[in-house]
Design a protein around this motif. Structure first.
Motif, short mmCIF file in Angstrom:
data_model
loop_
_atom_site.label_atom_id
_atom_site.label_comp_id
_atom_site.label_asym_id
_atom_site.label_seq_id
_atom_site.Cartn_x
_atom_site.Cartn_y
_atom_site.Cartn_z
N GLU A 1 99.72 68.44 14.57
CA GLU A 1 100.45 69.56 15.15
C GLU A 1 100.34 69.49 16.67
N GLY A 2 101.41 69.88 17.34
CA GLY A 2 101.36 69.99 18.79
C GLY A 2 100.44 71.14 19.17
N GLU A 3 99.95 71.13 20.41
CA GLU A 3 99.05 72.20 20.82
C GLU A 3 99.76 73.55 20.84
N THR B 1 115.63 76.39 15.91
CA THR B 1 114.95 75.11 16.10
C THR B 1 113.47 75.42 16.37
N THR B 2 112.71 74.40 16.65
CA THR B 2 111.33 74.58 17.11
C THR B 2 111.15 73.79 18.40
N VAL B 3 110.26 74.27 19.21
CA VAL B 3 109.88 73.54 20.42
C VAL B 3 108.38 73.33 20.36
N HIS C 1 99.13 67.26 23.99
CA HIS C 1 97.97 66.96 23.16
C HIS C 1 98.35 67.25 21.72
N ILE C 2 97.83 66.43 20.83
CA ILE C 2 98.11 66.59 19.40
C ILE C 2 96.83 66.98 18.68
N TYR C 3 96.94 67.99 17.83
CA TYR C 3 95.81 68.41 17.01
C TYR C 3 95.91 67.75 15.63
N ALA C 4 94.83 67.13 15.21
CA ALA C 4 94.77 66.51 13.88
C ALA C 4 93.81 67.32 13.03
N TYR C 5 94.32 67.95 11.99
CA TYR C 5 93.52 68.80 11.12
C TYR C 5 93.15 68.05 9.84
N PHE C 6 91.88 68.12 9.46
CA PHE C 6 91.44 67.52 8.20
C PHE C 6 90.36 68.40 7.56
N PRO D 1 100.26 61.40 26.00
CA PRO D 1 101.05 61.41 27.24
C PRO D 1 102.43 60.79 27.08
N GLU D 2 102.58 59.84 26.18
CA GLU D 2 103.86 59.16 26.02
C GLU D 2 104.69 59.74 24.89
N GLY D 3 104.17 60.77 24.22
CA GLY D 3 104.93 61.43 23.15
C GLY D 3 105.14 60.57 21.91
N LYS D 4 104.20 59.66 21.64
CA LYS D 4 104.35 58.80 20.47
C LYS D 4 103.95 59.49 19.16
N LEU D 5 103.17 60.56 19.27
CA LEU D 5 102.78 61.32 18.08
C LEU D 5 103.68 62.54 17.96
N TRP D 6 104.04 62.86 16.73
CA TRP D 6 104.98 63.94 16.47
C TRP D 6 104.31 65.07 15.72
#
Length: 374
Positions: free
Chosen positions: A53-55, A196-198, A203-208, A276-281
Motif C-alpha cells: 500500500e502507498g503511504e 478514481t484513487t490517488v 514510500h510503500i508499506y508492506a503488510y504481513f 523513489p522511482e515508483g516501481k512498486l504499486w
C-alpha cells in the motif's frame, strides 16, 4: 500311486520354500546414503506473503450529483495536490449561485425598509405619539430581516461550495489509479465506486501477518526488552515482486499492531520500503523476505523430504538399519537446498538422503554414511 504323488508334491514344496528362504538370507540389503543430523548455526530467510500500500491512498469521490464534463488525467499519471482531475457540468450550480445572489439583494432591500421603519417608529414613540409596543414590533421585524439576510448569505456560500465542487481536485501528491468513469457518465455522492484513487507511493508499506505462535518465536530472535528496541535490532528486509524479481531497495520493519486479529488470531506487521522511482504499486501482492539466524537449527536436505497431502516426511533409520516413515514439521523458511525442521527429528537422528522413492516403511538398508554438517 496317490501316496507317491502326494509325497512328491510335498517334497517339491519343501524344496521351493527352502530355496526361497536361502535366497532371502543370502540377499544383501540395498545401500542408501544416510546423514546423521546435528544442530548447527544457520542463516536463512523467512518469507511471508504481503500486500503493498502507498503511504497515502485516497479515494476520489464526487461531493455533488452531475455529469462528467471533462477528465483531465490518465491512469498512472503523477498529480500534485490541488490539481484538477475531473470537471462536473456546472450549469445548474451556477444558476443556483445566481439565484442566491438575487435572494441576498431582496433580503438587503427588506432589511433597509425595516431599518427605516424602526427609525420612524422610534421618533414617533419618543414624542409619545405611539406607544412602545409598536416600536418593539418594528425592532423585531428588523431583527427578522437581518436573520433572513444572514440566511441568504449562508445559502449563497453553500451554493458557491457546490459550484466549486464541480472541479474535483487531488487532495495529495500521488499517482492516479483506474478511471472507471468517462466523459458523460453520471456520478453522485452515493455512488458505490470512487471516480478514481490517488496513491502517494514515495514510500510503500508492506503488510504481513504472523500467528500468535509465530509471533513469540519471531520476536525472541532479537535482543531488546521493549518492542521498539527489537525493531531497531531487526535486519533490513527484502521484497520479491509477483514476477519473481527482487526489489533493489531494502526496507525496515517499523510497526506491529497492538491487538491480535480477533478472527484469525494473527498479528500484523508493517515494513516500509522507499519507492523513489515508483516501481512498486499500491495494491500489488509480493513476498517479504526476512533474514533470520538460528543458533541450533536442524537442517534436512530437501531431496530427503517427501510430501503427502500437505504433510512432510523423511525416512529415519534405527539401530538395526531399518527405515521408518517419520513425519516432520518445517518452518516457512529454507536455504536453497535445505529445510529448517522444528519437530519430528532431532540432533543425532539418522535419515536417508537419497533414493527415498524406492523405500517403504520397515525395510532394512545398508547405510552409506555421509559426512554430517558442522
Amino acid at each position: 500311486m496317490k501316496k507317491i504323488i502326494a509325497i512328491l508334491f510335498l517334497g517339491t514344496l519343501l524344496t521351493v520354500s527352502c530355496n526361497k528362504k536361502n535366497t532371502e538370507q543370502t540377499q544383501s540389503p540395498a545401500s542408501y546414503p544416510t546423514l546423521t543430523l546435528k544442530a548447527q548455526k544457520a542463516n536463512v530467510s523467512v518469507q511471508y506473503p504481503t500486500t503493498l500500500e502507498g503511504e497515502q491512498t485516497v479515494e476520489i469521490r464526487s461531493k455533488i450529483d452531475g455529469y462528467i464534463e471533462q477528465v483531465y488525467v490518465e491512469e498512472g499519471a503523477a498529480v500534485a495536490k490541488g490539481q484538477v482531475l475531473f470537471k462536473i457540468d456546472a450549469n445548474s450550480y451556477l444558476q443556483e449561485v445566481n439565484n442566491k445572489k438575487a435572494a441576498i439583494l431582496a433580503a438587503e432591500a427588506s432589511l433597509e425598509t425595516a431599518v427605516i421603519q424602526t427609525k420612524r417608529t422610534a421618533a414617533l414613540a419618543e414624542k409619545k405619539i405611539i406607544n412602545t409596543y409598536e416600536l418593539t414590533s418594528a425592532k423585531n421585524v428588523e431583527r427578522v430581516k437581518r436573520a433572513e439576510l444572514s440566511q441568504a448569505n449562508a445559502d449563497l456560500s453553500a451554493a458557491k461550495s457546490k459550484l466549486a465542487f464541480t472541479n474535483i481536485v487531488s487532495p495529495i501528491n500521488g499517482v492516479v489509479g483506474s478511471l472507471p468513469y468517462k466523459i458523460g457518465s453520471l456520478v453522485s455522492i452515493s455512488a458505490p465506486d470512487p471516480l478514481t484513487t490517488v496513491a502517494n507511493t514515495k514510500h510503500i508499506y508492506a503488510y504481513f501477518s504472523l500467528s500468535q505462535q509465530q509471533l513469540n518465536s519471531f520476536l525472541s530472535q532479537y535482543s531488546g526488552n521493549q518492542l521498539k528496541d527489537k525493531f531497531r535490532n531487526m535486519p533490513a528486509v527484502s521484497l520479491v515482486t509477483a514476477d519473481g524479481e527482487t526489489y533493489a531497495q531494502k526496507g525496515n520493519i517499523q510497526t506491529l499492531s497492538g491487538v491480535l486479529n480477533a478472527s484469525t488470531g494473527s498479528a500484523n506487521f508493517k515494513a516500509v520500503f522507499p519507492n523513489p522511482e515508483g516501481k512498486l504499486w499500491s495494491g500489488a501482492s509480493a513476498t517479504i523476505v526476512i533474514p533470520t539466524q538460528f543458533s541450533d537449527a536442524i537442517l534436512v536436505p530437501k531431496k530427503a523430504v517427501f510430501e503427502q497431502q500437505g504433510r512432510y516426511f523423511v525416512f529415519t533409520t534405527d539401530g538395526q538399519n531399518v527405515v521408518h516413515n517419520t513425519e516432520i514439521k518445517i518452518r516457512n523458511t529454507a536455504t536453497e537446498k535445505e529445510y529448517v525442521v522444528t519437530e519430528g527429528v532431532q540432533s543425532g537422528n539418522t535419515i536417508v538422503i537419497n533414493g527415498i522413492g524406492n523405500l517403504r516403511d520397515g525395510v532394512k538398508i545398508a547405510p552409506i554414511v555421509a559426512s554430517s554438517k558442522k
